[in-house]
Design a protein around this motif. Sequence first.
Motif, PDB file in Angstrom:
ATOM      1  N   ASN A 199      -4.209  -4.456   1.866  1.00 58.48           N
ATOM      2  CA  ASN A 199      -4.246  -3.312   0.966  1.00 58.48           C
ATOM      3  C   ASN A 199      -5.616  -2.632   1.009  1.00 58.48           C
ATOM      4  O   ASN A 199      -5.717  -1.413   1.136  1.00 58.48           O
ATOM      5  N   LYS A 210       1.333   4.276  -2.840  1.00 56.47           N
ATOM      6  CA  LYS A 210       1.178   5.706  -2.527  1.00 56.47           C
ATOM      7  C   LYS A 210       2.422   6.491  -2.924  1.00 56.47           C
ATOM      8  O   LYS A 210       2.336   7.587  -3.478  1.00 56.47           O
ATOM      9  N   LEU A 249     -15.223   1.516  -3.894  1.00 52.24           N
ATOM     10  CA  LEU A 249     -13.828   1.098  -3.687  1.00 52.24           C
ATOM     11  C   LEU A 249     -13.569  -0.270  -4.340  1.00 52.24           C
ATOM     12  O   LEU A 249     -12.562  -0.465  -5.022  1.00 52.24           O
ATOM     13  N   GLU A 278      -7.818   4.754   5.563  1.00 52.96           N
ATOM     14  CA  GLU A 278      -7.426   6.110   5.151  1.00 52.96           C
ATOM     15  C   GLU A 278      -8.658   6.945   4.820  1.00 52.96           C
ATOM     16  O   GLU A 278      -8.759   8.097   5.226  1.00 52.96           O
ATOM     17  N   SER A 279      -9.595   6.316   4.073  1.00 52.14           N
ATOM     18  CA  SER A 279     -10.820   7.049   3.706  1.00 52.14           C
ATOM     19  C   SER A 279     -11.622   7.396   4.953  1.00 52.14           C
ATOM     20  O   SER A 279     -12.138   8.514   5.082  1.00 52.14           O
ATOM     21  N   GLU A 281      -3.771  -2.008  -8.194  1.00 50.41           N
ATOM     22  CA  GLU A 281      -3.410  -3.201  -7.414  1.00 50.41           C
ATOM     23  C   GLU A 281      -3.219  -4.434  -8.282  1.00 50.41           C
ATOM     24  O   GLU A 281      -2.329  -5.247  -8.049  1.00 50.41           O
ATOM     25  N   SER A 309      -6.256  -0.950   4.345  1.00 49.48           N
ATOM     26  CA  SER A 309      -5.477   0.287   4.467  1.00 49.48           C
ATOM     27  C   SER A 309      -6.209   1.423   3.760  1.00 49.48           C
ATOM     28  O   SER A 309      -6.266   2.555   4.261  1.00 49.48           O
ATOM     29  N   GLN A 310      -6.782   1.123   2.582  1.00 53.38           N
ATOM     30  CA  GLN A 310      -7.520   2.150   1.841  1.00 53.38           C
ATOM     31  C   GLN A 310      -8.769   2.574   2.610  1.00 53.38           C
ATOM     32  O   GLN A 310      -9.090   3.759   2.683  1.00 53.38           O
ATOM     33  N   TYR A 353       0.819  -1.211   0.000  1.00 51.40           N
ATOM     34  CA  TYR A 353       0.000   0.000   0.000  1.00 51.40           C
ATOM     35  C   TYR A 353       0.858   1.268   0.000  1.00 51.40           C
ATOM     36  O   TYR A 353       0.600   2.209  -0.747  1.00 51.40           O
TER      37      TYR A 353
END
Lengths: 119, 327
Positions: free
Chosen positions: B32, A49, B56, B39-40, A60, B35-36, A45
Amino acid sequence: MPYTMQRTVEAPMNSEVLENLRLELRRGCLILAVLAELRTERYGYTLRKALAEQDLEIDEGTLYPLLRRLESQGLLVSEWREEDKRNKRFYSLSADGKQILKQLAAEWKSINASLEGIL
Amino acid sequence: MELELVERYLQAVSKALPKNHQEDITKELRDNILSQVEESEESLGRPLHEDEQVTLLKKLGSPTRLAMRYRNQEHMIGSTVFPIYWKILKLALGLAFLVQAAGSIAMAAAGKPFFESLAVLFNYPNVALSVFGWVTLAFAGLEFFGTKYKGSDRFDPRKLPPLEKAPSTGKSQFELIATLVTQIVFGVWWLAGLHSPYLIMGPGATVLNFGPVWHSIYPLFVILVLLEATRTALKLMRPDWGGQWMLTAVTGVLGIAVLYFLIMANEVFVPANPNSVQLQVLAKTLNSALHLGLMVAAVIRVITLIVAGAKLAGRKFGQAYQATVGM
């Protein structure tokens, strides 16, 4: 009239060709960028970024299979570790990867210099 | 569960991945996606709504297509068409097997010799090769001539299969295929054997024969063989199908019906030579013993069916109760 027809048929074709060529051009560059970013250990991740911050967006479905391929080629090493209460897979360059990156970077600079002259 | 959609998505990806990499890849993808999500949620200051989770997941693409990126399938069939190709190939091969199996059973039921009937099933590798060739050729043609085909990746995360409660403890695919083949071979043998008792009784066919009742209930055997094979085929092709219990119940009831007709028959077995007094005595003794055995078997079958029915009803009632109280 025939001219107009030719234009309408060719327009989408050109954008498709451009898109394919653009993808081809990016593919090689992305490998170099991924290897370079992994001089510092990162997990998927944060790597995505870091690349996005440099305007190199990678989805991904491309990044993770690429990381596995580079690892199976011996250019990367990975390990599972817990961070922020979750297990993450951290990647970094292997000794071979460092060597290859050095050579690829030199190759890139040489191609870039040549292209600068041509373009 | 707040992130149920994410888990359903990961489950679907995992199923389309090569078995030996499933756990590793899914673990990494989960991290992954989470984590997204984190963050959102941090930037929004609240948990993600379902619509936002859907957006998403849609960005990641359909689970099958994402999983296919981990396979090296970029040759004759490209990665865009490969998921559809793979699905259709599996379906066509499965259907071809069922057609061959049905043909084999139909021949045995029509009284054709055992090996002749079984030959239809054992011809499956040739048929499968032909199916593989045609499907691959069709998709290679699509790939070659339809280079402009982009393949839509529209999918709705809300329509993904529900989460499985626990890792599947059922039979593996290999075991199910082996069971299916065994059931069909056994079914063909049994149906052909009722026409030619030598197949079932061997040299004993010179002493005893099947009584008339076996021929009266022959259609029940054909239905039972077809039902058993269908049940296993469905477990293989549609493991999530919730109607398995119906087939099990029908099979159970038919089994009891077979036992009922056999118990009610005067002669389950008849002497091969009706004029032999010795064979008549033997058949009579055997039939008496069998009647007792069949009655015990019928009682056990009925009790088993009632217990299974009660368990199922209890489970269904429990689910309905949980849904009502919102557990």
